[in-house]
Design an enzyme around this catalytic site. Structure first.
Site, PDB file in Angstrom:
ATOM      1  N   GLU A   1       0.823  -1.211   0.000  1.00  0.00           N
ATOM      2  CA  GLU A   1       0.000   0.000   0.000  1.00  0.00           C
ATOM      3  C   GLU A   1       0.860   1.265   0.000  1.00  0.00           C
ATOM      4  O   GLU A   1       0.524   2.248  -0.657  1.00  0.00           O
ATOM      5  CB  GLU A   1      -0.948  -0.007   1.204  1.00  0.00           C
ATOM      6  CG  GLU A   1      -2.078  -1.013   1.087  1.00  0.00           C
ATOM      7  CD  GLU A   1      -2.965  -0.763  -0.128  1.00  0.00           C
ATOM      8  OE1 GLU A   1      -3.077   0.395  -0.575  1.00  0.00           O
ATOM      9  OE2 GLU A   1      -3.543  -1.730  -0.649  1.00  0.00           O
TER      10      GLU A   1
ATOM     11  N   TYR B   1      -6.769   6.246   4.406  1.00  0.00           N
ATOM     12  CA  TYR B   1      -6.836   5.251   3.336  1.00  0.00           C
ATOM     13  C   TYR B   1      -6.002   4.011   3.674  1.00  0.00           C
ATOM     14  O   TYR B   1      -6.481   2.873   3.567  1.00  0.00           O
ATOM     15  CB  TYR B   1      -6.360   5.830   1.994  1.00  0.00           C
ATOM     16  CG  TYR B   1      -6.069   4.718   1.021  1.00  0.00           C
ATOM     17  CD1 TYR B   1      -7.114   4.065   0.382  1.00  0.00           C
ATOM     18  CD2 TYR B   1      -4.765   4.251   0.825  1.00  0.00           C
ATOM     19  CE1 TYR B   1      -6.872   2.980  -0.449  1.00  0.00           C
ATOM     20  CE2 TYR B   1      -4.520   3.173  -0.005  1.00  0.00           C
ATOM     21  CZ  TYR B   1      -5.573   2.537  -0.637  1.00  0.00           C
ATOM     22  OH  TYR B   1      -5.329   1.457  -1.431  1.00  0.00           O
TER      23      TYR B   1
ATOM     24  N   ASP C   1      -9.526   4.623  -2.772  1.00  0.00           N
ATOM     25  CA  ASP C   1      -8.402   5.118  -3.547  1.00  0.00           C
ATOM     26  C   ASP C   1      -8.938   5.754  -4.832  1.00  0.00           C
ATOM     27  O   ASP C   1     -10.154   5.835  -5.050  1.00  0.00           O
ATOM     28  CB  ASP C   1      -7.400   4.003  -3.830  1.00  0.00           C
ATOM     29  CG  ASP C   1      -7.786   3.128  -5.017  1.00  0.00           C
ATOM     30  OD1 ASP C   1      -8.999   3.010  -5.299  1.00  0.00           O
ATOM     31  OD2 ASP C   1      -6.883   2.562  -5.667  1.00  0.00           O
TER      32      ASP C   1
ATOM     33  N   CYS D   1     -16.150   0.048 -21.365  1.00  0.00           N
ATOM     34  CA  CYS D   1     -17.517  -0.212 -20.909  1.00  0.00           C
ATOM     35  C   CYS D   1     -18.035  -1.558 -21.412  1.00  0.00           C
ATOM     36  O   CYS D   1     -18.853  -2.204 -20.744  1.00  0.00           O
ATOM     37  CB  CYS D   1     -18.449   0.913 -21.348  1.00  0.00           C
ATOM     38  SG  CYS D   1     -18.045   2.515 -20.610  1.00  0.00           S
TER      39      CYS D   1
END
Length: 312
Positions: free
Chosen positions: A57, A140, A158, A220
């Site tokens: 992270e 976060y 995020d 998409c």
């Protein structure tokens, strides 16, 4: 399609209302897609543990996976536990950080390792509040470690998740430049009710933003929730907020800082000023960059015009 009406919340750990039919649909379809399409990344494997998740992270902030992977593997091989890193000088963390960029993250990760060793017996704490109390850990990262390493129920926001929620639920192309209270409320409202599903949803929605619902050239046709996406159903309206600024690098102080640090990382003895002067032609900018590195604790000045990575 519009975002659901959201009640006010001020504490990110408070219990949010049930996500409702839309949330349940998103959960089922995005998690199902993730089960079939998730990348096999080392920090997702059980053997990574909480420390591996935390290291990933820190490294993944503003840095793509392809650049993180080799440094991550080397880091965990050298420092498989927080206590192993805590024994080293902070400068060794900066050296091992290599060219990942934003090297203050290396100092913060070293500071977190020291605190974990001193406060928690060398084990990354599981409680969100204890994670948040570690140096260099923000909301976060605390939520991400608690969710990904310990399977807890937290809103993990995020850039990728924020973009997915902005498009699918709010109906806009991009989220605001900085995370807003409204985004946090929406994320909490959409959290699955049980811990395991919430943790899976956090990872799945993040992966969807990284691989399909990307900032540019979104796919998409491959998106599992395209039929429910408010932005797509509205005809994909253009972004109406403040202009989105791309990050430049060439010619900036960041580039000069990187060149100076590269010299210091490669040297295992103090480096004279004259050697650093060779890395950049413009003396005022070079001096400003070096002063900034010293102020940030990334470089330690010594008598006689010498410099090294920090020992303390």
């Amino acid at each position: 399609m519009t975002a659901p009406t959201l009640p006010p919340h001020s504490d990110p750990t408070t219990t949010a209302p049930a996500p409702g039919p839309l949330g349940e649909t998103l959960h089922t379809q995005v998690i199902g897609w993730f089960d079939d399409n998730a990348r096999d990344l080392p920090w997702r494997r059980p053997e990574a543990g909480a420390w591996g998740v935390m290291v990933s992270e820190f490294m993944l902030q503003q840095t793509p996976v392809s650049r993180v992977l080799p440094v991550y593997e080397q880091w965990l091989s050298r420092w498989p536990r927080p206590a192993d890193l805590a024994k080293e000088a902070p400068g060794e963390a900066v050296r091992a950080w290599g060219r990942l960029g934003y090297p203050r993250r290396a100092l913060r990760l070293h500071g977190a390792a020291v605190a974990i060793t001193e406060r928690h017996g060398g084990d990354v704490p599981a409680e969100h509040a204890q994670l948040l109390a570690l140096p260099g850990i923000g909301e976060y990262t605390a939520a991400a470690v608690a969710s990904f390493a310990y399977g807890q129920r937290h809103a993990v926001l995020d850039t990728n998740v924020r973009r997915v929620l902005a498009r699918a639920v709010t109906g806009v192309r991009y989220p605001p430049n900085a995370t807003t209270a409204a985004e946090r409320r929406l994320a909490r409202t959409l959290l699955p009710e049980d811990d395991r599903t919430a943790a899976r949803w956090a990872a799945a929605s993040m992966e969807l933003g990284a691989l399909v619902c990307t900032a540019k050239n979104e796919s998409c046709a491959r998106c599992p929730i395209a039929a429910h996406c408010a932005w797509r159903l509205a005809g994909k309206p253009e972004h109406e907020g403040p202009p989105r600024r791309g990050q430049t690098y060439a010619g900036t102080d960041r580039q000069v800082r990187g060149k100076l640090l590269a010299v210091l990382r490669d040297a295992h003895t103090p480096v004279p000023q004259a050697l650093l002067d060779r890395v950049w032609h413009e003396p005022v900018q070079r001096a400003r960059a070096l002063d900034g590195l010293v102020a940030d604790g990334l470089v330690e000045p010594l008598p006689g015009g010498l410099y090294r990575l920090p020992l303390t």
